[in-house]
Design a protein around this motif. Structure first.
Motif, PDB file in Angstrom:
ATOM      1  N   ASN A  78       0.797  -1.248   0.154  1.00 39.07           N
ATOM      2  CA  ASN A  78      -0.056   0.043   0.169  1.00 39.07           C
ATOM      3  C   ASN A  78       0.871   1.323  -0.009  1.00 39.07           C
ATOM      4  OD1 ASN A  78      -2.321  -1.435   0.098  1.00 39.07           O
ATOM      5  ND2 ASN A  78      -2.286  -1.544   2.153  1.00 39.07           N
ATOM      6  N   VAL A  79       1.886   1.409  -0.617  1.00 38.20           N
ATOM      7  CA  VAL A  79       2.820   2.416  -0.869  1.00 38.20           C
ATOM      8  C   VAL A  79       2.947   2.560  -2.466  1.00 38.20           C
ATOM      9  CG1 VAL A  79       4.721   3.685  -0.427  1.00 38.20           C
ATOM     10  CG2 VAL A  79       3.753   2.239   1.421  1.00 38.20           C
ATOM     11  N   VAL A  80       2.591   3.744  -3.116  1.00 39.14           N
ATOM     12  CA  VAL A  80       2.723   3.831  -4.574  1.00 39.14           C
ATOM     13  C   VAL A  80       3.233   5.158  -4.798  1.00 39.14           C
ATOM     14  CG1 VAL A  80       0.641   2.541  -4.802  1.00 39.14           C
ATOM     15  CG2 VAL A  80       0.156   4.942  -4.631  1.00 39.14           C
ATOM     16  N   ALA A  81       3.683   5.254  -6.060  1.00 39.91           N
ATOM     17  CA  ALA A  81       3.993   6.614  -6.573  1.00 39.91           C
ATOM     18  C   ALA A  81       3.048   6.649  -7.836  1.00 39.91           C
ATOM     19  CB  ALA A  81       5.496   6.377  -7.267  1.00 39.91           C
ATOM     20  N   TYR A  82       2.857   7.772  -8.289  1.00 45.88           N
ATOM     21  CA  TYR A  82       1.957   8.275  -9.344  1.00 45.88           C
ATOM     22  C   TYR A  82       2.556   8.405 -10.696  1.00 45.88           C
ATOM     23  CZ  TYR A  82      -1.680   7.884  -5.868  1.00 45.88           C
ATOM     24  OH  TYR A  82      -2.775   7.453  -5.020  1.00 45.88           O
TER      25      TYR A  82
ATOM     26  N   LEU B 111       5.317  11.636 -11.108  1.00 44.73           N
ATOM     27  CA  LEU B 111       4.617  12.818 -10.592  1.00 44.73           C
ATOM     28  C   LEU B 111       5.068  12.968  -9.088  1.00 44.73           C
ATOM     29  CD1 LEU B 111       1.086  12.219 -12.299  1.00 44.73           C
ATOM     30  CD2 LEU B 111       3.004  13.509 -13.117  1.00 44.73           C
ATOM     31  N   ALA B 112       5.534  14.102  -8.969  1.00 44.45           N
ATOM     32  CA  ALA B 112       6.114  14.478  -7.618  1.00 44.45           C
ATOM     33  C   ALA B 112       4.945  15.275  -6.941  1.00 44.45           C
ATOM     34  CB  ALA B 112       7.439  15.351  -7.588  1.00 44.45           C
ATOM     35  N   GLY B 113       4.580  15.065  -5.565  1.00 36.96           N
ATOM     36  CA  GLY B 113       3.370  15.752  -4.883  1.00 36.96           C
ATOM     37  C   GLY B 113       4.383  16.932  -3.933  1.00 36.96           C
ATOM     38  N   LEU B 114       3.782  17.966  -4.098  1.00 34.84           N
ATOM     39  CA  LEU B 114       4.595  19.247  -3.423  1.00 34.84           C
ATOM     40  C   LEU B 114       3.958  19.202  -2.144  1.00 34.84           C
ATOM     41  CD1 LEU B 114       3.819  21.831  -6.275  1.00 34.84           C
ATOM     42  CD2 LEU B 114       5.872  20.497  -5.683  1.00 34.84           C
TER      43      LEU B 114
END
Length: 650
Positions: A568-572, A579-582
């Protein structure tokens, strides 16, 4: 540092004490095998596809061209005398009249960081610069960069003459002798390899015969020194000082000159413990220094290309299996932390601020390119694409052009990790050097030639000039989004391709269907839709070409890529782009990993840039704290996160 080699060599000397054969024996003193046979040319290597000459490919205006130009401007901004400062010091030459910092604080008269006169790696950067300049000239014919590089070559020839005719290092010869005695010297063979590499590339890509002459004389010094080490039974010295790049450069120079001394040097540098471990099927890399081991794969690969001996091909494939296939990698393509290979199945435990050293990205792309040319296997081109977007582009500052030494995988960090972004004149890290090289290499990976035609391997706006059976052919590809349009939602992964020829000519045009496609590509030729029967791999269009237009659209939507060996750990990602989350800390998202589009909504904005509408921008919805997502390569000085723990939807 690499492991010392635990074997003994017997040698016979020619009339000038030149070492001509290496006999490897095991620890019990018994002959194991005469591996000198491995360095003799026995047949042509099996090469499936080949890159097109650099001069035949031209970048069109795009993100890649802009980053290329940012790098070019930086390279031209650097001062020749300061780039050469450590070579001058070693040769006893003063160009400025000043070789010390004075009370007026004339710091601007020198380059610092790893180029500081007190640093044991001083001078390494010039080799990177020369290599990048050579590629840039080969690609563009730019007389300014060529003239600047030629002036440096002229000065290196003077330094070599002052040093007695062989040595052209930026560090003292005694460093290698001190290292041989067990003194701690910081990677002297790494530093010297960079000079040899730059000289060779100036010959091979920019046509400088003088550069080859300098390198050839410099090799004489190494031939003598390694002979001395063998005579003293101090073989471990040859493999000390981060020597992993040397095998490839000796193979390069053998290919250029066919001189016996390079066969000798290949033999002497060609049997590190790493090779034996890989061929035994062992995990030879875990917790080893990544960038000190990857160049060994280049050496093995180049030796295969100059000898045709399958041993070297098998060795390179074994390296890839150990480094990539068995180890896995982050969504960006990296596999290391704090410069060292992460143990297998342990990627989650090593996420922090010092992941993905830039040098390793550049060098692993080079290994992938060797294997892609030999096999034509699309998985290597897929790997290159992933690392171009999320390594080479992501680790170059979008405004300054400087390098992020590390790319953190942990949450809320800044690019560069503990080193931050590089400074134009105050750092000169190893990654600073691989940065200037990396930004000149895009053109090499776009098009390849097969026996039957052309492969479009990377979708980068560009133009190719080619010749098929005496007929001149031009091929141009660009993103449809580059055309001024009111369609803000145009698919960024839609390409327009034009094929023009002097007269009708038949050949295969192969299009790579990338790893991230979840459904079939939509391809039209002159307005007629093609029957695409596969999702990933290649789609081949075989026809008579003459002024034809192709539309290629890759259906794309945001998707979640799980963190290997985690739950349950993902990157988009969108297409090949991470995609990097700010955000400046870890953020838990409430989201079904199979339906990210339900909580990530597209954002659009009109910009006065090459691309009118922003691409791959998203914002979460329905979360406790909503955050924005942007392409990782757009991040400059913002805190960001790549991986996100997921909480099941209510």
């Amino acid at each position: 540092m690499l492991k010392k080699i635990s074997f003994l060599l017997f040698c016979c000397f020619l009339h000038n004490q030149a070492f001509s054969q290496v006999i490897y024996i095991n620890d019990n003193g018994k002959v194991k095998t005469d591996k000198s046979e491995l360095f003799k040319s026995i047949k042509e290597p099996d090469i499936s596809i080949s890159p097109l000459p650099l001069k035949n490919v031209k970048l069109l205006n795009s993100l890649f061209y802009q980053r290329y130009e940012l790098n070019r401007k930086y390279m031209l901004s650097l001062d020749n005398n300061k780039l050469l400062q450590n070579f001058y010091y070693e040769a006893g030459i003063s160009k400025s009249g000043n070789i010390t910092v004075n009370k007026d604080g004339n710091y601007q008269d020198f380059y610092w960081g790893w180029e500081s006169p007190s640093n044991q790696l001083r001078g390494h950067f010039l080799g990177h610069w020369l290599s990048a300049a050579a590629y840039m000239y080969a690609e563009t014919g730019d007389p300014v960069i060529k003239n600047k590089a030629d002036q440096i070559i002229d000065e290196l020839a003077i330094c070599q003459k002052n040093n007695g005719g062989e040595w052209v290092g930026s560090i003292p010869e005694k460093y290698l002798y001190l290292m041989a005695k067990g003194e701690q010297i910081w990677s002297p063979q790494y530093t010297l390899h960079k000079t040899l590499m730059g000289l060779y590339d100036m010959y091979a890509k920019a046509g400088s015969k003088k550069a080859l002459e300098i390198a050839d004389k410099f090799a004489d010094w190494f031939h003598k020194w390694t002979g001395e080490m063998i005579a003293q039974n101090n073989i471990s010295a040859i493999y000390g000082g981060e020597t992993s790049g040397m095998l490839e450069i000796w193979a390069d120079l053998y290919e250029a000159t066919h001189k016996q001394k390079y066969i000798d040097l290949m033999e002497r540098y060609g049997n590190p413990q790493l090779f034996q471990s890989l061929m035994n099927g062992e995990d030879a890399l875990t917790c080893e220094h990544a960038n000190a081991s990857i160049p060994w794969s280049h050496g093995a690969a180049k030796t295969y290309e100059v000898t045709g001996n399958s041993y070297w091909k098998e060795l390179t494939l074994a390296f890839w299996k150990n480094a990539v296939t068995d180890r896995g990698y982050y969504c960006t393509g990296g596999q290391n932390a704090g410069e060292f290979w992460i143990p297998k199945n342990k990627l989650p435990q090593f996420m922090g601020k010092n992941n993905q050293e830039h040098c390793t990205v550049y060098n692993m792309i080079r290994t992938a390119d060797y294997l892609y040319r030999w096999t034509g296997d699309v998985k290597y081109a897929d790997y290159i694409e992933r690392n171009i977007y999320n390594g080479l582009l992501a680790q170059q500052h979008p405004a300054t052009g400087m390098v992020a030494y590390f790319l953190p995988m942990g949450s809320g960090y800044l690019k560069g990790g503990e080193k931050g972004w590089g400074h134009p004149t105050m750092d000169f890290y190893c990654c600073h050097g691989s940065l200037v090289q990396a930004q000149t290499r895009y053109l090499e990976y776009i098009y390849y030639q097969s026996n039957n035609g052309i492969i479009i391997s990377q979708y980068i706006p560009s133009e190719l000039q080619w010749e098929k059976d005496g007929t001149k052919v031009s091929l141009k590809q660009d993103f449809a989004a580059h055309k001024f349009s009111r369609d803000y939602s145009v698919n960024r992964w839609k390409m327009d391709i034009e094929v023009n020829s002097e007269k009708p000519v038949t050949f295969d045009l192969q299009l790579r269907l990338p790893w991230w496609l979840k459904e079939k590509a939509i391809i039209f030729v002159n307005g007629k839709q093609e029957n695409v029967n596969t999702i990933n791999g290649y789609f081949t269009i075989k026809r008579e070409w003459n002024n034809d237009k192709i539309s290629v659209e890759f259906p794309s939507e945001i998707y979640a890529e799980p963190l290997p060996d985690s739950k349950n750990v993902v990157a988009y990602m969108e297409g090949p782009v991470v995609l990097a989350g700010l955000c400046d800390n870890e953020v838990e998202l409430q989201c079904n990993p199979k339906k990210p589009e339900l909580v990530l909504s597209r954002e659009y904005n009109q910009e006065y840039k090459e691309i009118r509408w922003t691409q791959s921008h998203y914002k979460t919805t329905g979360q406790k704290n909503n955050i924005r997502f942007v392409p990782l390569y757009e991040i400059g000085d913002e805190h960001y996160s790549i991986y996100f723990p997921l909480k099941s939807e209510k």
